[in-house]
Motif scaffolding. Structure first.
Motif, mmCIF file in Angstrom:
data_model
loop_
_atom_site.group_PDB
_atom_site.id
_atom_site.type_symbol
_atom_site.label_atom_id
_atom_site.label_comp_id
_atom_site.label_asym_id
_atom_site.label_seq_id
_atom_site.Cartn_x
_atom_site.Cartn_y
_atom_site.Cartn_z
ATOM 1 N N VAL A 166 6.165 1.967 2.511
ATOM 2 C CA VAL A 166 4.729 1.914 2.240
ATOM 3 C C VAL A 166 4.166 3.315 2.041
ATOM 4 C CG1 VAL A 166 2.484 1.333 3.221
ATOM 5 C CG2 VAL A 166 4.375 -0.288 3.413
ATOM 6 N N GLY B 208 4.292 2.860 -1.649
ATOM 7 C CA GLY B 208 3.272 1.822 -1.767
ATOM 8 C C GLY B 208 3.864 0.461 -2.071
ATOM 9 N N GLU B 209 5.047 0.223 -1.564
ATOM 10 C CA GLU B 209 5.716 -1.064 -1.744
ATOM 11 C C GLU B 209 6.461 -1.381 -0.447
ATOM 12 O OE1 GLU B 209 7.692 -1.284 -6.001
ATOM 13 O OE2 GLU B 209 7.807 0.718 -5.189
ATOM 14 N N GLU B 210 6.826 -2.653 -0.313
ATOM 15 C CA GLU B 210 7.655 -3.045 0.817
ATOM 16 C C GLU B 210 8.871 -3.792 0.283
ATOM 17 O OE1 GLU B 210 5.181 -4.808 4.194
ATOM 18 O OE2 GLU B 210 3.754 -4.669 2.562
ATOM 19 N N VAL C 22 8.261 -8.016 1.220
ATOM 20 C CA VAL C 22 6.809 -8.212 1.199
ATOM 21 C C VAL C 22 6.491 -9.682 1.462
ATOM 22 C CG1 VAL C 22 6.780 -8.474 -1.319
ATOM 23 C CG2 VAL C 22 4.724 -7.725 -0.135
ATOM 24 N N ARG D 182 -4.080 -1.432 3.187
ATOM 25 C CA ARG D 182 -3.056 -0.725 2.414
ATOM 26 C C ARG D 182 -3.124 -1.239 0.984
ATOM 27 N NH1 ARG D 182 -0.134 -3.387 6.002
ATOM 28 N NH2 ARG D 182 1.202 -4.350 4.427
ATOM 29 N N VAL D 183 -3.029 -0.337 0.034
ATOM 30 C CA VAL D 183 -2.965 -0.755 -1.362
ATOM 31 C C VAL D 183 -1.522 -0.616 -1.824
ATOM 32 C CG1 VAL D 183 -3.662 -0.212 -3.712
ATOM 33 C CG2 VAL D 183 -5.343 -0.171 -1.871
ATOM 34 N N GLU D 184 -0.961 -1.682 -2.349
ATOM 35 C CA GLU D 184 0.403 -1.632 -2.859
ATOM 36 C C GLU D 184 0.398 -2.069 -4.322
ATOM 37 O OE1 GLU D 184 2.973 -3.875 -0.278
ATOM 38 O OE2 GLU D 184 2.344 -2.763 1.501
ATOM 39 N N THR D 185 1.327 -1.535 -5.089
ATOM 40 C CA THR D 185 1.390 -1.874 -6.506
ATOM 41 C C THR D 185 2.784 -2.346 -6.863
ATOM 42 O OG1 THR D 185 -0.262 -0.207 -6.985
ATOM 43 C CG2 THR D 185 1.013 -1.016 -8.846
ATOM 44 N N TYR D 186 2.873 -3.496 -7.492
ATOM 45 C CA TYR D 186 4.148 -4.019 -7.967
ATOM 46 C C TYR D 186 4.024 -4.227 -9.466
ATOM 47 C CZ TYR D 186 4.912 -4.655 -3.037
ATOM 48 O OH TYR D 186 5.043 -4.416 -1.689
ATOM 49 N N MET E 204 -3.467 -5.159 0.914
ATOM 50 C CA MET E 204 -2.837 -5.919 1.994
ATOM 51 C C MET E 204 -3.817 -5.979 3.164
ATOM 52 S SD MET E 204 0.050 -6.962 0.959
ATOM 53 C CE MET E 204 1.330 -6.667 -0.252
#
Lengths: 431, 117
Positions: free
Chosen positions: A399, A403-405, A408, B42-46, B53
């Motif tokens: 994270v 910025g990813e898991e 998820v 949390r900001v996540e990008t895919y 989140m």
């Protein structure tokens, strides 16, 4: 000149090295998978991305300058700059070989990539991603390239008679002892020695190790640089040595803890393949089997003892690559057999001098790799913070760095559409 | 007899366990939960998909203790779980109507008192 040879290029040789290059390139994501299984789940992607990053950064650096520094004539210590930007690297035959120069350059690129990626094992779960990429770019030019030049580029070790089939010096000892230095400069994880930091997916480790072994047939078999008999010997030895290590390792596990372990088996495959890497084309098949069995011992002992020290060389690159590579380099000095390799005998076959040349490499390479990495990382550390912040380390580097898991859930995730005018000015949880 | 519920960061769960052990608090259960307190998203990008989140992974401790053990338990959870940042979690203390130890049929305080081996 046979029918398959035109303009000095042998199509059979070229076909094998083309395939070998792809096999070795696959080893880098395989390494990422192996390493990702050995870390905690919150650092899975970051650990994998160290290897993926190496595929990008090191390839670019290789084409721009590192290939030239390794394989241009230059001086004994390092190559020149005549091949910078792959200048003069065309489709004609590589000097002394029957494959195109360009193929040689990309085959060798795949070695530099995985070697740089290997070092990540020492510093996963706390090193800053950007700092790592900057470090490996410099490392490829200033540590890998000279060491490759020493043994393969016409450098000072090769001209004296040191034998190194597929990278005991520039790959295994270089990565192992660089990992040692990197672990010291970057420092231990904050939870090291305080919490049990366990591998989160042993299946990844086993699958990664299996794919690495598969790729290693290109690594060692391809290092013959021809598709003939020497490739066959190296190929066979790449099957035999890791098998020897695997059996001995399982027995050692059984004796020590009463149970043969999966993570141990995955490690054993790497250790055996590393051990045979410098020696693959120089030993008889039975000597290779013996080398595999013997190579298990120092690495196993080190892996048992290392966690009791304060050295957080997290994934034991020093034990699996540094020590096993060193063992293989020395083993050549005893067991090299001219009747198999057509080049030189070792001590047991009447040529004590060979052991001397191997010992010279074993004395110098670890020191150069350790000092070079230590200095490079200190310099990078002046410009960039080497470690992520404590909060980022706690949150996990997946994270905080990407910025990813990896795993998820998606529960409670709110889609942010730019059309809806999402207000990015609102502070978000940044580490 | 009170039920102490502590919701803490997953990465502090081991510290909480250790603190509870040091405070002689035995007998607890823990579970992984997802929750949202006051912490920032949390900001996540895919690929092209960017998400906020809203829920964070948390660990929920449940400890049933006799009254004089409430304070040590609360203190241990606080000590173990605190980082000083938003998102450290909450502790809820509830009265318990009745506790039964299944093995012996003991009730209330006797049921939450650890067995001396």
């Amino acid at each position: 000149v046979t029918a398959a040879t035109a303009g000095g290029i042998d199509t059979g040789d070229s076909a094998w090295i083309l395939v070998s290059t792809a096999l070795v390139l696959m080893m880098t994501p395989a390494l990422g998978l192996f390493y990702a299984g050995l870390v905690r789940s919150k650092n899975t992607l970051n650990t994998f991305m160290m290897s993926i990053g190496a595929l990008g950064v090191v390839t670019v650096v290789w084409a721009v300058v590192a290939y030239s520094l390794a394989f241009d004539d230059g001086v004994g210590f390092i190559g020149g700059l005549d091949h910078a930007f792959l200048r003069g690297v065309g489709l004609g035959p590589q000097h002394g070989l029957a494959i195109p120069e360009l193929l040689y350059a990309v085959f060798e690129a795949s070695f530099c990539i995985i070697t740089a990626a290997l070092i990540s094992g020492a510093v996963v779960e706390r090193i800053s991603y950007g700092a790592f990429l900057v470090f490996i770019a410099l490392w490829a030019c200033l540590v890998y390239a000279p060491m490759a030049h020493w043994v393969w580029g016409g450098g000072w070790l090769a001209s004296r008679g040191t034998l190194d089939w597929a990278g005991g010096v520039p790959v295994e000892m270089a990565s192992g002892f660089s990992a040692f230095a990197a672990a010291i400069v970057v420092g231990a994880r904050r939870d090291f020695g305080r919490l049990a930091l366990l591998p989160h997916n042993a299946v990844y480790a086993l699958l990664g190790a299996g794919l690495l072994w598969f790729g290693w047939f290109g690594f060692n078999g391809g290092s013959a640089l021809t598709a003939g008999t020497s490739a066959t010997l190296a190929f066979a030895n790449t099957l035999l040595a890791p098998a020897g290590t695997l059996v001995v390792w399982l027995v050692l596990d059984l004796l020590r803890g009463g149970k043969p372990t999966a993570i141990g088996a995955a490690t054993a495959i790497i250790v055996g393949a590393v051990g045979i890497t410098p020696a693959a084309g120089y030993l008889s098949p039975m000597s290779a089997l013996l080398l595999g069995a013997l190579a298990a011992l120092p690495s196993y002992a080190f892996i048992v003892l290392r966690p009791r020290t304060r050295l957080d060389e997290t994934l034991d690159v020093l034990a699996a690559h540094g020590l096993a590579g060193l063992t293989g380099m020395l083993f050549i000095g005893f067991f090299a057999q001219q009747s198999w390799n057509g080049i030189s005998n070792g001590l047991l076959f009447g040529n004590a001098a060979q052991l001397g040349w191997q010992a010279l490499a074993v004395a110098v390479a670890p020191v150069y790799a350790f000092v070079g990495t230590f200095v490079l990382l200190k310099l990078v550390g002046i410009v960039l913070p080497l470690r992520v912040t404590e909060r980022a380390e706690r949150l996990g580097l997946d994270v905080s760095q990407h910025g990813e898991e990896a795993y998820v859930q998606g529960d409670g995730a709110i889609l942010v559409s730019p059309e809806a005018g999402f207000e990015f000015s609102r502070p978000v949880a940044q580490p | 007899v009170k039920l102490v519920i502590g919701i803490v960061r997953p990465d502090k769960a081991n510290d909480v366990l250790e603190a509870l052990y040091r405070a002689d608090v035995r007998g607890l259960s823990m579970s992984r939960v997802q929750g949202h307190g006051g912490e920032l998203d949390r900001v996540e990008t895919y690929r092209g998909t960017t998400v906020k989140m809203e829920l964070s992974e948390k660990v929920r401790f449940e400890v049933a203790v006799s009254d004089h053990f409430v304070e040590p338990t609360v203190r241990a959870i606080c000590d173990g779980a605190r980082t000083g940042d938003v998102g450290d979690g909450k502790i809820f203390i509830l009265p318990l109507e009745r506790v039964v130890r299944i093995r012996t049929g003991e009730e209330d305080t006797a049921a939450v008192t650890p067995v001396e081996l």
